[in-house]
Design an enzyme around this catalytic site. Sequence first.
Site, PDB file in Angstrom:
ATOM      1  N   SER A 195       8.823   6.666  16.743  1.00 39.74           N
ATOM      2  CA  SER A 195       7.391   5.944  17.218  1.00 39.74           C
ATOM      3  C   SER A 195       7.821   5.695  18.755  1.00 39.74           C
ATOM      4  O   SER A 195       8.567   4.760  18.942  1.00 39.74           O
ATOM      5  CB  SER A 195       6.658   4.731  16.529  1.00 39.74           C
ATOM      6  OG  SER A 195       6.510   5.370  14.657  1.00 39.74           O
ATOM      7  N   LEU A 196       7.173   6.473  19.462  1.00 37.61           N
ATOM      8  CA  LEU A 196       7.349   6.426  20.555  1.00 37.61           C
ATOM      9  C   LEU A 196       6.405   6.126  20.932  1.00 37.61           C
ATOM     10  O   LEU A 196       6.339   5.014  22.221  1.00 37.61           O
ATOM     11  CB  LEU A 196       8.100   7.555  22.025  1.00 37.61           C
ATOM     12  CG  LEU A 196       8.214   8.051  22.924  1.00 37.61           C
ATOM     13  CD1 LEU A 196      10.010   6.762  23.116  1.00 37.61           C
ATOM     14  CD2 LEU A 196       8.778   9.301  23.591  1.00 37.61           C
ATOM     15  N   HIS A 197       5.097   6.543  21.577  1.00 37.20           N
ATOM     16  CA  HIS A 197       3.942   6.031  21.593  1.00 37.20           C
ATOM     17  C   HIS A 197       3.814   6.468  23.527  1.00 37.20           C
ATOM     18  O   HIS A 197       2.434   5.732  23.385  1.00 37.20           O
ATOM     19  CB  HIS A 197       3.551   5.028  20.376  1.00 37.20           C
ATOM     20  CG  HIS A 197       3.272   5.000  19.188  1.00 37.20           C
ATOM     21  ND1 HIS A 197       3.000   5.904  18.407  1.00 37.20           N
ATOM     22  CD2 HIS A 197       3.796   4.135  18.606  1.00 37.20           C
ATOM     23  CE1 HIS A 197       3.470   5.582  17.449  1.00 37.20           C
ATOM     24  NE2 HIS A 197       3.970   4.748  17.169  1.00 37.20           N
ATOM     25  N   GLU A 217       0.551  -1.476   0.201  1.00 38.52           N
ATOM     26  CA  GLU A 217      -0.281  -0.276  -0.197  1.00 38.52           C
ATOM     27  C   GLU A 217       1.071   1.387  -0.139  1.00 38.52           C
ATOM     28  O   GLU A 217       1.985   1.266   0.852  1.00 38.52           O
ATOM     29  CB  GLU A 217      -0.653  -0.288   1.249  1.00 38.52           C
ATOM     30  CG  GLU A 217      -2.069   0.243   1.367  1.00 38.52           C
ATOM     31  CD  GLU A 217      -3.137  -0.083   2.546  1.00 38.52           C
ATOM     32  OE1 GLU A 217      -3.275   1.055   2.951  1.00 38.52           O
ATOM     33  OE2 GLU A 217      -3.348  -0.576   2.964  1.00 38.52           O
ATOM     34  N   SER A 223      11.071   7.224   9.394  1.00 38.98           N
ATOM     35  CA  SER A 223       9.839   6.535  10.685  1.00 38.98           C
ATOM     36  C   SER A 223      10.811   5.333  11.480  1.00 38.98           C
ATOM     37  O   SER A 223      10.959   4.008  10.084  1.00 38.98           O
ATOM     38  CB  SER A 223       9.019   6.842  10.460  1.00 38.98           C
ATOM     39  OG  SER A 223       8.328   6.931  12.089  1.00 38.98           O
ATOM     40  N   CYS A 271       3.514   8.315   1.167  1.00 41.17           N
ATOM     41  CA  CYS A 271       3.739   7.526   2.571  1.00 41.17           C
ATOM     42  C   CYS A 271       4.132   6.079   1.581  1.00 41.17           C
ATOM     43  O   CYS A 271       2.947   5.605   1.080  1.00 41.17           O
ATOM     44  CB  CYS A 271       2.595   7.414   3.383  1.00 41.17           C
ATOM     45  SG  CYS A 271       2.857   6.129   4.659  1.00 41.17           S
ATOM     46  N   GLY A 309       5.867  -1.811   7.434  1.00 41.45           N
ATOM     47  CA  GLY A 309       7.262  -1.963   7.458  1.00 41.45           C
ATOM     48  C   GLY A 309       8.174  -1.488   8.372  1.00 41.45           C
ATOM     49  O   GLY A 309       7.965   0.047   9.152  1.00 41.45           O
ATOM     50  N   GLU A 310       9.375  -1.504   8.441  1.00 42.48           N
ATOM     51  CA  GLU A 310      10.256  -0.971   9.745  1.00 42.48           C
ATOM     52  C   GLU A 310      11.428  -0.643   8.576  1.00 42.48           C
ATOM     53  O   GLU A 310      12.526  -1.177   8.526  1.00 42.48           O
ATOM     54  CB  GLU A 310      10.914  -1.723  10.794  1.00 42.48           C
ATOM     55  CG  GLU A 310      12.440  -1.660  11.657  1.00 42.48           C
ATOM     56  CD  GLU A 310      12.043  -0.061  12.275  1.00 42.48           C
ATOM     57  OE1 GLU A 310      10.389   0.755  12.218  1.00 42.48           O
ATOM     58  OE2 GLU A 310      12.899   1.444  11.831  1.00 42.48           O
ATOM     59  N   CYS A 354      -3.726   2.807   8.306  1.00 42.67           N
ATOM     60  CA  CYS A 354      -3.017   2.515   7.645  1.00 42.67           C
ATOM     61  C   CYS A 354      -2.133   1.295   7.531  1.00 42.67           C
ATOM     62  O   CYS A 354      -2.121   0.217   8.233  1.00 42.67           O
ATOM     63  CB  CYS A 354      -0.913   2.443   8.522  1.00 42.67           C
ATOM     64  SG  CYS A 354      -1.446   4.548   9.063  1.00 42.67           S
ATOM     65  N   ASN A 365      -5.886   5.515  14.067  1.00 44.27           N
ATOM     66  CA  ASN A 365      -6.987   4.997  13.431  1.00 44.27           C
ATOM     67  C   ASN A 365      -6.953   2.932  13.335  1.00 44.27           C
ATOM     68  O   ASN A 365      -6.384   2.638  14.024  1.00 44.27           O
ATOM     69  CB  ASN A 365      -6.295   4.197  11.708  1.00 44.27           C
ATOM     70  CG  ASN A 365      -6.397   5.683  11.124  1.00 44.27           C
ATOM     71  OD1 ASN A 365      -7.385   6.514  10.685  1.00 44.27           O
ATOM     72  ND2 ASN A 365      -5.433   6.013  10.687  1.00 44.27           N
ATOM     73  N   CYS A 405      -0.889  -1.737  15.411  1.00 41.57           N
ATOM     74  CA  CYS A 405      -0.361  -1.766  14.236  1.00 41.57           C
ATOM     75  C   CYS A 405      -1.521  -2.768  13.163  1.00 41.57           C
ATOM     76  O   CYS A 405      -1.510  -3.799  13.470  1.00 41.57           O
ATOM     77  CB  CYS A 405       0.845  -1.577  13.755  1.00 41.57           C
ATOM     78  SG  CYS A 405       0.750  -1.597  12.220  1.00 41.57           S
ATOM     79  N   CYS A 430       3.950  -4.756  16.784  1.00 43.47           N
ATOM     80  CA  CYS A 430       3.001  -3.040  17.397  1.00 43.47           C
ATOM     81  C   CYS A 430       2.143  -3.364  17.658  1.00 43.47           C
ATOM     82  O   CYS A 430       1.578  -3.713  16.727  1.00 43.47           O
ATOM     83  CB  CYS A 430       3.564  -1.698  16.895  1.00 43.47           C
ATOM     84  SG  CYS A 430       5.202  -1.009  16.560  1.00 43.47           S
ATOM     85  N   CYS A 454       5.797  -6.806   8.662  1.00 36.30           N
ATOM     86  CA  CYS A 454       6.622  -6.210   9.220  1.00 36.30           C
ATOM     87  C   CYS A 454       6.718  -7.246  10.249  1.00 36.30           C
ATOM     88  O   CYS A 454       5.523  -8.353  10.921  1.00 36.30           O
ATOM     89  CB  CYS A 454       5.410  -5.034   9.415  1.00 36.30           C
ATOM     90  SG  CYS A 454       6.750  -4.269  10.712  1.00 36.30           S
TER      91      CYS A 454
END
Length: 347
Positions: free
Chosen positions: A212-214, A90, A189, A103, A157-158, A331, A288, A117, A114, A110
């Site tokens: 990406s801390l979150h 995507e 990111s 994006c 993906g990372e 996403c 999301n 996600c 997480c 991945c």
Amino acid sequence: MKLIFDYTQEQLVDEFLDINEKKFRATQVFEWIYRKNVYSFHEMNNLSLDLRKKLSENYDIDLLKIKEKQVSRDGTIKYLFELKDGGLIESVLMVHDYGRSLCVTSQLGCNMGCRFCASGLLKKQRNLSSGEMVNQVLTVMNDTHDKVTHVVIMGTGEPFDNYNEVMNFVYIINHAKGLAIGARHITVSTCGLIPQMKKFAKEGLQINLAISLHASHDNIRNELMPINKTYPMDELRKAMKDYINATNRRLTIEYILLKGVNDELIHARQLAHYLRGLNVYVNLIPYNAVDEHGYQQSKQSDVAAFKSELLRLKINVTQRKEHGRDIDGACGQLRAKKVGESNGNHR
Ligand code: SAH
């Protein structure tokens, strides 16, 4: 067949020398692709017919196949592409007042896992090559007849788990004879892979880095992001500090607000404490919802309170605008759903 988009201009020159062609022919091909947007060797009419034939027999120059496309009222376009091996990825085009930002996906699936996600619902099958990332940009430009001015490597993906290909990708789209997308218009990111952050700090690039801390505390981050068990927050903070010192650049901190998980005032205070003394700004991201995970978007009033608490504590903060609300799905969900269907697995 080798994918022609995998080559930087310099690599293409080497490749042409290997196949006994002149250097400047490589430059011509590079210009046809990135300056004149031509995706067929046969149309490259300053090359001999023999060379055009040789190239089309040995190199793949096809744009990605568009499997599905969703257009939102706000101009956001979500693409589902099919790769040559049938893999589905995507990309999302967002239209801002400052430009058109794409994006880009860096891996098929991945492995970071997480919890919130959609991408991690599908384990990594493979890395994308640099050319497959370039191809996302080219296919979108060709489809919309418009330039992509900004690139964020924030799709599935990372990126730092596919470091070399991602760096090659950045090099190709940034190249003056290529798409010439400015380094400051490119953002990568990461969930915080510290060894690669260290390497990245030494590249001397002007591209933006987002973390990406979150979470404001290891207890919460361990729950949300398994990578935190390998690289806990105090080590991550040190890596961020080193990066900022080495590059003199400001870091972006991504923070998804999850209802009842990390969105209370106490978390804002912990976060401010954690970030104190670092040249960063926090980008608050509306969540999301992904059906499978059960996390929910924070209430507007909680988001506002969280934001003003950070501001009160002198932390720079912005709120990410939601894009493509009406075509929704988080996403990565477009792909997760499609793969689910084709496996006969209706989650
Ligand atoms: N692996 C990289 C890049 C991909 S994710 C990273 O972790 O940074 C890009 C951003 O989208 C990350 O900040 C990620 O945490 C966030 N994201 C993932 N799922 C999301 C969701 N359902 N809603 C909102 N943001 C999400």
